[in-house]
Structures are given as structure tokens and as C-alpha cells.
Scaffold this motif. Structure first.
Motif, mmCIF file in Angstrom:
data_model
loop_
_atom_site.group_PDB
_atom_site.id
_atom_site.type_symbol
_atom_site.label_atom_id
_atom_site.label_comp_id
_atom_site.label_asym_id
_atom_site.label_seq_id
_atom_site.Cartn_x
_atom_site.Cartn_y
_atom_site.Cartn_z
ATOM 1 N N ALA A 133 62.531 8.889 30.784
ATOM 2 C CA ALA A 133 62.589 8.702 32.222
ATOM 3 C C ALA A 133 61.701 7.449 32.537
ATOM 4 N N GLY A 134 60.971 7.089 31.757
ATOM 5 C CA GLY A 134 59.952 6.132 31.989
ATOM 6 C C GLY A 134 59.711 5.131 30.801
ATOM 7 N N TRP A 135 59.229 3.949 31.064
ATOM 8 C CA TRP A 135 58.981 2.958 30.222
ATOM 9 C C TRP A 135 58.192 3.553 28.981
ATOM 10 N N ALA A 136 57.131 4.164 28.971
ATOM 11 C CA ALA A 136 56.479 4.785 28.051
ATOM 12 C C ALA A 136 57.332 5.603 26.966
ATOM 13 N N ASP A 137 58.429 6.242 27.392
ATOM 14 C CA ASP A 137 59.349 7.041 26.623
ATOM 15 C C ASP A 137 60.053 6.495 25.752
ATOM 16 N N LEU A 138 60.194 5.226 25.989
ATOM 17 C CA LEU A 138 61.147 4.053 25.048
ATOM 18 C C LEU A 138 60.207 3.935 23.865
ATOM 19 N N PRO A 139 61.119 3.815 22.824
ATOM 20 C CA PRO A 139 60.582 3.323 21.307
ATOM 21 C C PRO A 139 59.919 1.899 21.558
ATOM 22 N N ALA A 140 58.841 1.540 20.658
ATOM 23 C CA ALA A 140 58.198 0.465 21.197
ATOM 24 C C ALA A 140 59.123 -0.836 20.664
ATOM 25 N N ASP A 141 60.101 -0.661 19.906
ATOM 26 C CA ASP A 141 60.836 -2.030 19.429
ATOM 27 C C ASP A 141 61.829 -2.167 20.637
#
Length: 197
Positions: free
Chosen positions: A143-151
Motif C-alpha cells: 500500500a505504501g512506499w515502505a512496502d516496496l522492495p529497496a531496488d
């Protein structure tokens, strides 16, 4: 075939402050938020480009997909991944009459690259002549930016910065997707093998 995004990515989900830091924009001046609308547009463009290249939804949101025939009677690959919830399958007759397909007749095969709608029996429900089927589902990595993989976070920031720097360039030389971004998203691309893939 038509894929419609029902719920767009909210502005609050996009990392404007992280993008400002990535661009090394000045702060502490009276007009700190002046470029926020422009920065949001570049972040949205970067996310859309990465999603198009990878076939993955970065942010979780609702989609509606309408097709006129099954690719295979027993299984239908879904157009975007990862699918988190398949909420509705409806057959639509040529005259517009809708027939809901009960969840007992299908199941969703979870897959990071190619999720599928599969029949619990021998075949998916028939689609009438001049008819279609509508699938409603949620797809995305979080749902948010922090949930995306770092790459993928880094790729989106790099691509948005590239778009920002070359915003007046309409040529294909410097305005194309940078190699660093392509490298970061490479492992998320779906591999297609064979003529029927």
C-alpha cells in the motif's frame, strides 16, 4: 481486452520528501512545497514506466479486466502481478445480462510473475458469443512506499530524477530509460518463452 485501474495511487503513497532529498533540492526557504505537484507527476510517470516494463503493480490498488475469450479453457493468465485478491468474476452476455461466477468454480494461482485464474473443474465458465467476462481484482506489492522492495524504490527515484533532469528533451538519446534503472528492474520482468507465451 481492456484493463482499467479502478483506484489510482494516492498522492500520500508517493515519496515526495525522499525524492526531494534524492534531487538534493534546497530546503528551509519560504517556497519549499512549490514544486511538489511537478515532483508528484515525475514520480507517477516513473512508477507507470516501471510497471509497464515489468508487468508488476508497485502499489496495491483495484483493477477491472474485461476479455472476450479465455486463452485456455482451464486457465487464464492475469495481466498484472502480484494479484493479492480476486474479488469478482462475472460473465456478460451479448445483451448485457450479467451472470456472477461463484468462487467454487475457480481459484487464483498466486505467482509473482504470472498469476492465473484456474478452473476447479475441467474448464472455466463459457463466454457467450458477442459476450465477455469481467474480472475484478486487487494487485500490487504494497500500500505504501515502505512496502516496496529497496531496488524498486531506488529505480523509481532514479527514473523520476532522470525525467526531472531531461523534462524538456523530446529526443530518444538522453531521455530513454537509463541503464542503471533497467538493471534494477531486470529481475522483475516476466520472461516470455515460445510463440504462445
Amino acid at each position: 481486452m481492456m484493463l482499467i485501474e479502478e483506484t489510482p495511487v494516492a498522492d500520500a503513497a508517493l515519496p515526495v520528501e525522499a525524492f526531494k532529498a534524492h534531487l538534493r533540492l534546497g530546503s528551509g526557504f519560504g517556497q519549499d512545497g512549490l514544486q511538489d505537484v511537478v515532483l508528484l507527476s515525475f514520480l507517477r510517470a516513473a512508477v507507470a514506466a516501471i510497471e509497464a516494463r515489468t508487468g508488476k503493480a508497485l502499489f496495491t490498488r483495484g483493477f477491472v479486466w474485461t476479455i472476450t475469450h479465455w486463452r485456455n479453457d482451464a486457465a487464464q493468465p492475469l495481466p498484472i502481478a502480484p494479484v493479492t485478491d480476486l474479488t469478482d468474476v462475472t460473465v456478460i452476455a451479448g445483451n448485457g445480462a450479467e451472470i456472477a461466477v461463484g468462487p467454487a468454480l475457480y481459484w487464483q494461482e498466486a505467482d509473482m510473475h504470472r498469476p492465473c485464474l484456474r478452473s476447479t473443474g475441467t474448464a472455466l465458465p463459457g463466454i457467450p458469443a458477442s459476450g465477455s467476462v469481467r474480472l475484478r481484482f486487487d494487485a500490487g506489492m504494497g500500500a505504501g512506499w515502505a512496502d516496496l522492495p529497496a531496488d524498486l524504490q531506488q529505480a523509481a527515484l532514479m527514473l523520476a530524477a532522470h525525467y526531472y533532469e531531461y523534462r524538456n528533451d523530446t529526443g530518444l538519446s538522453e531521455g530513454c530509460m537509463p541503464f542503471g534503472v533497467s538493471s534494477l528492474i531486470e529481475r522483475y520482468k516476466t520472461i516470455r518463452i515460445g510463440a504462445g507465451a
